[in-house]
Design an enzyme around this catalytic site. Structure first.
Site, PDB file in Angstrom:
ATOM      1  CG  HIS A  10      -1.968   1.269   0.993  1.00 42.38           C
ATOM      2  ND1 HIS A  10      -2.064   2.042   1.910  1.00 42.38           N
ATOM      3  CD2 HIS A  10      -3.267   1.104   0.254  1.00 42.38           C
ATOM      4  CE1 HIS A  10      -3.142   2.610   1.367  1.00 42.38           C
ATOM      5  NE2 HIS A  10      -3.727   2.140   0.430  1.00 42.38           N
ATOM      6  CG  ASN A 273     -13.310   2.489   8.496  1.00 41.77           C
ATOM      7  OD1 ASN A 273     -14.072   3.045   9.487  1.00 41.77           O
ATOM      8  ND2 ASN A 273     -13.912   2.226   7.312  1.00 41.77           N
ATOM      9  NE  ARG A 453     -13.075  10.489   9.139  1.00 39.58           N
ATOM     10  CZ  ARG A 453     -12.806  10.061   7.785  1.00 39.58           C
ATOM     11  NH1 ARG A 453     -11.460  10.208   7.464  1.00 39.58           N
ATOM     12  NH2 ARG A 453     -13.823   9.990   6.897  1.00 39.58           N
TER      13      ARG A 453
END
Length: 530
Positions: A10, A273, A453
């Site tokens: 990634h 997430n 968040r």
């Protein structure tokens, strides 16, 4: 003993560990300026060696997370270790974390690992391998929604808050939860493209309709208030996020029952997430949760240093392990750009006052943070009380979609006064709801569904950033700031002073705190008009 950890998953990254101490950690993208660069992290490796003041001939071990690939050249030779990717995630999640023992959950596009950890030992309990992966599920639907799999999953999570449960029930058919705590994808809903990515199949399109046309990452084609995402696709994003959360809870419940642990460490791309992690903490029975960004390269190094050679576990955090720069270089960057600037003896106070006045401030301090979230050393900061802060941050500074949220950086000791959870969240990987009576007070960080968040900021972890937020609280009564990554959209977070100055100049940011130096654009006048 020096151990160099390398990951090409990634985001390529490198980490250097010396006898249990984390010397350096950085992603390759920060140096090449190619977002999510997955090539061999040569520049990140060079940075790690430079930070330690050594050459490759002084490295004792090189640990690769996942496939070996090509290696840096070395005349003297070093021992090479191939570390299973999910073992690297687990080591990166647990060994530098705050727990003496814990359950461990790692999730990415290659599958899932459930493990137990104690001291310097990590034991696998169960594995779920490809093609059955939560990352595969999320990536395939990300592409269906017109975004780029592997790059834009964060956008889909933000979009999900605008959706309804229209497709929640039919979406559940894509994934079956098994009695042994695992899951299986129904592969009839998926296909694979020429690049090896999972895509949705004809069956998916028959049920949920045609895909949203892809949007190239250019300013002219990004979603804006005049070009909204249709509600249908918002509802699909909602169903996807809900399905992910149910699967994550299923895994966590099994781990809790199997291990009896009260603490959980998570890592891997899917574990980036925050809303998933927040639900796991709130509903799975675990009392504490620690999430680790950029875990693979660090975990590979620690699996060798701690797991194989018995060196001590790292003491303290590892978030701010990227490059730092001397004041002389910061001042030169300002001077070379022709900016009017001054040195201030109280940069935190200066920034707090101007943010309270409504300015968006670029904040560049200390060593660069690792991971996908700006954590207060390379941040764009705004007043959370003003709903226009988020609109302007998205449209004029970040040049990104209007539905994207801004995150709160909150004093750790005050988080419980504003959010449904006051659990430590130092790396912004936990999502909580904003308390009902606070939402009108901090609209810029309250997402459309009432969530946020959250990053909790402690004095011990980042005294200067904690001081800035404290000064803002003294002025306004609000112990948090709206925080976004210091970068334009679709580029990595800035690394160097020169990149910070360039980003400041080409965006609508009002001011820049570069180390002890302060520069500000004329009020009400675009920089280009000077």
């Amino acid at each position: 003993m020096y151990v160099l950890g390398i990951s090409r998953v990634h985001d390529s990254a490198a980490a250097l560990v010396r006898d249990g101490a984390i010397v350096a950690l950085a992603e390759e993208e920060r140096f090449t300026r190619v977002r999510h660069d997955c090539r061999l992290p040569r520049r990140a490796v060079a940075y790690c060696l430079e930070q330690a003041g050594i050459g490759m001939d002084e490295v004792d071990h090189v640990a690769f997370a996942g496939p070996l690939g090509d290696t840096p050249s070395c005349e003297a030779g070093y021992e090479v270790h191939l570390v299973d990717l999910h073992r690297a995630y687990a080591a990166g999640a647990f060994y530098p974390g705050p727990f003496d023992s814990a359950a461990v959950l790692t999730m990415d596009g290659t599958g899932t690992c459930l493990a137990a950890a104690d001291g310097s030992r990590i034991t696998d309990l169960a594995r779920i391998g490809p093609p059955h992966s939560l990352g595969t599920l999320y990536g395939a639907v990300t592409a269906y929604l017109g975004f780029r799999p592997g790059l834009d999953e964060d956008k889909v999570m933000g979009l999900a808050a605008y959706g309804s449960d229209t497709y929640a029930q039919p979406f559940a058919d894509l994934l079956r939860l098994t009695p042994d705590g695992g899951y299986e994808l129904d592969l009839s809903w998926f296909a694979r493209d020429d690049g090896g990515w999972h895509t949705v199949s004809a069956r998916f399109l028959d049920v949920f309709g045609p895909p949203r046309p892809p949007r190239p990452p250019t300013r002219a084609t990004r979603a804006t208030p005049d070009d909204p995402v249709p509600q249908h696709y918002m509802d699909i994003a909602y169903a996807l996020q809900g399905t992910l959360e149910q699967a994550g809870l299923h895994l966590a419940h099994w781990l809790r029952d199997r291990t009896g642990a009260t603490r959980l460490a998570v890592a891997g791309d899917v574990a980036l997430n925050p809303m998933l992690n927040g639900r796991i903490l709130a509903e799975s029975g675990f009392e504490e949760l620690s999430a680790q960004p950029a875990a693979a390269s660090l975990g590979a190094a620690l699996e060798v240093s701690v797991g194989r050679f018995g060196r001590p576990r790292p003491a303290g955090g590892n978030v701010f392990a990227g490059p730092g720069f001397p004041e002389e270089r910061m001042e030169k960057a300002l001077r070379d750009a022709g900016l009017d600037y001054r040195r201030t003896g109280d940069v935190a106070g200066q920034a707090a006052a101007r943010i309270a006045d409504g300015l968006i401030v670029g904040w560049f301090q200390g060593r660069m943070e690792c991971g996908p979230r700006a954590l207060g050393n390379r941040s764009l900061l705004a007043d959370p009380r003003d709903p226009a802060s988020r609109t302007r941050m998205n449209e004029r500074v970040k040049h990104r979609e209007a539905f994207r949220p801004c995150a709160p950086s909150c004093l750790a000791e005050r988080a419980g006064d504003y959010f449904t959870g006051d659990h430590p969240s130092p790396v912004m990987l936990l999502g909580f709801d904003v308390l009902d009576h606070r939402r009108g007070e901090v609209p810029a960080i309250t997402h459309v569904d009432g969530s946020a968040r959250v990053q909790t900021v402690s004095r011990a972890a980042n005294p200067l950033y904690h001081g800035l937020i404290s000064r803002f609280e003294e002025l306004t009564g609000v112990p948090l700031l709206a925080n976004a990554a210091f970068c334009d959209d679709d580029e990595p977070i800035v690394c160097t002073p020169e990149e910070a100055v360039a980003c400041y100049l080409r965006t609508d940011a009002d001011a820049l705190a570069l180390g002890p130096f302060w520069t500000e654009k004329p009020h009400g006048e675009p920089w280009e008009a000077r």
